[in-house]
Write an enzyme that holds these catalytic residues in place. Sequence first.
Site, PDB file in Angstrom:
ATOM      1  N   THR A 190      -2.380  -4.185  -7.134  1.00 34.88           N
ATOM      2  CA  THR A 190      -2.574  -3.297  -5.995  1.00 34.88           C
ATOM      3  C   THR A 190      -3.533  -3.888  -4.969  1.00 34.88           C
ATOM      4  OG1 THR A 190      -4.139  -2.103  -7.388  1.00 34.88           O
ATOM      5  CG2 THR A 190      -1.996  -1.085  -7.049  1.00 34.88           C
TER       6      THR A 190
ATOM      7  N   LYS B 165      -6.823  -5.432  -5.686  1.00 32.88           N
ATOM      8  CA  LYS B 165      -8.263  -5.290  -5.952  1.00 32.88           C
ATOM      9  C   LYS B 165      -8.985  -6.617  -5.713  1.00 32.88           C
ATOM     10  CE  LYS B 165      -7.377  -3.787 -10.134  1.00 32.88           C
ATOM     11  NZ  LYS B 165      -5.909  -3.695 -10.050  1.00 32.88           N
ATOM     12  N   THR B 166      -8.422  -7.684  -6.260  1.00 29.28           N
ATOM     13  CA  THR B 166      -9.041  -8.996  -6.065  1.00 29.28           C
ATOM     14  C   THR B 166      -9.051  -9.364  -4.591  1.00 29.28           C
ATOM     15  OG1 THR B 166      -8.057  -9.599  -8.173  1.00 29.28           O
ATOM     16  CG2 THR B 166      -8.996 -11.378  -6.872  1.00 29.28           C
TER      17      THR B 166
ATOM     18  N   HIS C  25       9.696  19.204  -6.879  1.00 30.18           N
ATOM     19  CA  HIS C  25       8.899  19.497  -8.070  1.00 30.18           C
ATOM     20  C   HIS C  25       7.401  19.530  -7.723  1.00 30.18           C
ATOM     21  CE1 HIS C  25       8.043  19.061 -12.500  1.00 30.18           C
ATOM     22  NE2 HIS C  25       6.907  18.622 -12.000  1.00 30.18           N
ATOM     23  N   GLU C  26       6.930  18.474  -7.081  1.00 30.69           N
ATOM     24  CA  GLU C  26       5.502  18.406  -6.758  1.00 30.69           C
ATOM     25  C   GLU C  26       5.118  19.507  -5.758  1.00 30.69           C
ATOM     26  OE1 GLU C  26       3.430  16.738  -8.489  1.00 30.69           O
ATOM     27  OE2 GLU C  26       5.007  15.661  -9.567  1.00 30.69           O
TER      28      GLU C  26
HETATM   29  P1  ADP Z   1      -5.137  -6.960  -8.433  1.00 30.15           P
HETATM   30  O1  ADP Z   1      -6.431  -7.687  -8.370  1.00 30.15           O
HETATM   31  O2  ADP Z   1      -5.257  -5.520  -8.046  1.00 30.15           O
HETATM   32  O3  ADP Z   1      -4.362  -7.139  -9.683  1.00 30.15           O
HETATM   33  P2  ADP Z   1      -4.441  -8.844  -6.396  1.00 30.15           P
HETATM   34  O4  ADP Z   1      -5.508  -8.597  -5.411  1.00 30.15           O
HETATM   35  O5  ADP Z   1      -4.623 -10.024  -7.278  1.00 30.15           O
HETATM   36  O6  ADP Z   1      -4.197  -7.559  -7.287  1.00 30.15           O
HETATM   37  O7  ADP Z   1      -3.057  -8.933  -5.632  1.00 30.15           O
HETATM   38  C1  ADP Z   1      -2.113  -9.931  -5.920  1.00 30.15           C
HETATM   39  C2  ADP Z   1      -1.392 -10.355  -4.662  1.00 30.15           C
HETATM   40  O8  ADP Z   1      -0.619  -9.291  -4.158  1.00 30.15           O
HETATM   41  C3  ADP Z   1      -2.329 -10.730  -3.539  1.00 30.15           C
HETATM   42  O9  ADP Z   1      -2.718 -12.051  -3.613  1.00 30.15           O
HETATM   43  C4  ADP Z   1      -1.486 -10.434  -2.312  1.00 30.15           C
HETATM   44  O10 ADP Z   1      -0.637 -11.511  -2.036  1.00 30.15           O
HETATM   45  C5  ADP Z   1      -0.639  -9.274  -2.743  1.00 30.15           C
HETATM   46  N1  ADP Z   1      -1.217  -8.008  -2.287  1.00 30.15           N
HETATM   47  C6  ADP Z   1      -1.662  -7.000  -3.061  1.00 30.15           C
HETATM   48  N2  ADP Z   1      -2.111  -5.966  -2.316  1.00 30.15           N
HETATM   49  C7  ADP Z   1      -1.964  -6.334  -1.035  1.00 30.15           C
HETATM   50  C8  ADP Z   1      -2.270  -5.704   0.215  1.00 30.15           C
HETATM   51  N3  ADP Z   1      -2.805  -4.480   0.289  1.00 30.15           N
HETATM   52  N4  ADP Z   1      -1.990  -6.393   1.342  1.00 30.15           N
HETATM   53  C9  ADP Z   1      -1.454  -7.622   1.289  1.00 30.15           C
HETATM   54  N5  ADP Z   1      -1.149  -8.263   0.159  1.00 30.15           N
HETATM   55  C10 ADP Z   1      -1.392  -7.645  -1.010  1.00 30.15           C
HETATM   56 ZN    ZN Z   2       5.029  18.530 -12.809  1.00 27.66          ZN
END
Ligand code: ADP
Ligand code: ZN
Length: 605
Positions: free
Chosen positions: A206, A208-209, A424-425
């Site tokens: 999502t 985070k990194t 539903h929601e």
């Molecule tokens: P997590 O740390 O949450 O597992 P990452 O930050 O490693 O996820 O995300 C992996 C890849 O997915 C990133 O390097 C990027 O290419 C893509 N990505 C994820 N979220 C985004 C976002 N909001 N915008 C652009 N690219 C994203």
């Molecule tokens: Zn429900």
Amino acid sequence: MEKTAKNPFRPYLWLLFIVLVIFWVIQTLKANSVNYTYGQLINDVAAGNIAEAQITPDASGDSGYVVVMGKGGLTKRLYVTDVSEAEEMLRNGGLDPVIKDKSVMNWVVNILIPIILLAFVMVFLLSAILGPAGNQGSGNRMLNFGKIRVNIINGDGKTTFADVAGLKEEKEELAEIVDFLKDPGKYAALGARIPKGILLEGAPGTGKTLLAKAIAGEARVPFLSISGSDFVEMFVGVGASRVRDLFEEANKHKPCIVFIDEIDAVARRRGTGLGGGHDEREQTLNQLLVEMDGFTENSGIIVMAATNRVDILDPAILRPGRFDRKVTVQRPDVAGREEILKVHARNKKLSEDVDLEKIARTTAGFTGADLENLMNEAAIGAARKNSPFISMSQINDAFIRIGIGSEKKSRIISDKEKKITAYHETGHAILFHVLPDVGPVYTVSIIPTGVGAAGYTMPLPERDEMFLTKSKMLQDIMVSLGGRIAEEIIFGEITTGASADIKSATKEARRMVTRYGMSDNIGVVCYDDDDDEVFIGRDLAHAKSHSEEVASEIDREVRAIIDDCYAKAKEIILNNEGVLHKCAELLLEKEKIGREEFEALFTAT
Ligand code: ADP
Ligand code: ZN
């Protein structure tokens, strides 16, 4: 620039080790070389082939080595039993041999180097077996072979918020951290407290990194990252020492961001699991807590940690002064997905027919990483076909490939399913809103959560209440039934999607009857004295404290409560049928709506 931080001693020591080994091997081989004879030497001297000569007597002084350098540059070496005879022979040949003191060299090659090498091997083995426990004192640093792999990106500002698509709220929440890192002094001067630790929670991929990296990039400070699993080693003490190393490194680079991915690998609730073998993890966790407590606020180090399982974390790490700020990183909604697609389309050539908005619509539940993967797969597909652009059909192919590859995560959701979920929601949400003791609604979403739920409706965080009232419990049951009721009203048929709701409604009703004496027919009697339902086989162990007759009476009462709640809830939803349709339509369009948007639906007409 990326580089790996190391103890300055370490590469140097390894180099020394290798040089010594090579030197020793050469010397030993040389000593045994016998492919040049004294006769050949005499011939070479007589023929004038020798440019230079060296004599190295043994300790005894009689025998020793003769090393000669030929005119062509070749060095030859041979062992002679009488060095003075050899010297004379060389002088007669017009050479002036250099006499070397061999005994020192001999001693170095045969005794000193083997001892040093042996010591190396011993230390290496010991540190692997015992762990660098005696590592606290800096004097023992050189013994530490099992060093940590911290990844450091210097403050190059390459990754910024511009690379993070969507996640608007998350970015806003973290903007002050950027500001702080740019000028920690400003905050210190005002006595403001900036959190030391921030926990990023969210499904894998999502972003985070990416988000943490972007904060470092925005503030142009170093980004030190490590995975929680890197701390977990077989050898006791290694994890703890790695934590120390990490913070030592951070201290050198501050202000900086320290990012610990998969923190759950280290910070799992202590004292859980079976048997021993947790010492190592607990020690590591304890060390992490010690380090975090140790550095003062506003010291310029911000620790960010990522997890998708906050529920299994040790509560100790969430205490004030540690990871006391939690930011939930959500799966993107339609608009977010489109933005992410745009970011990943930046460096790709798309053909005219590619409609990113349309792709965003069909990829509910995809994370940023899934979308990045989708675009990449499409690009690979295009390259394979030697096409200069990525076409919509290549994206569709990639979509199917990814969908098949990872079933649950990227489950392709049909429009019909989406529609059912939306109604539903909304059913839940309307009841949350209308009923007095529950709600208000904070978010309604039909973005799949990746853990089985097709959507969710979230009330504002619960107020602290000591007692549950009977009417509150009834309202909870009505809310639970709301999803199923909405499905029934709109589609006239019943899906399996509401099973969890039905289960929780039934449980609540049963508790009312058997535990809280809330049923007139049963009376104020407790038929359920279990505190918790943690024991497997509870029903076996727990002797029934009541008769069959009472049991069927209880069932009848539970049934009556549910039926009554169902009827009342249905009435409320029917009274708000306009909102039901409008809200479901809005959800289908936006996938996620907030409190204000939701409440506006009630006042609109
Ligand atoms: P997590 O740390 O949450 O597992 P990452 O930050 O490693 O996820 O995300 C992996 C890849 O997915 C990133 O390097 C990027 O290419 C893509 N990505 C994820 N979220 C985004 C976002 N909001 N915008 C652009 N690219 C994203
Ligand atoms: Zn429900």
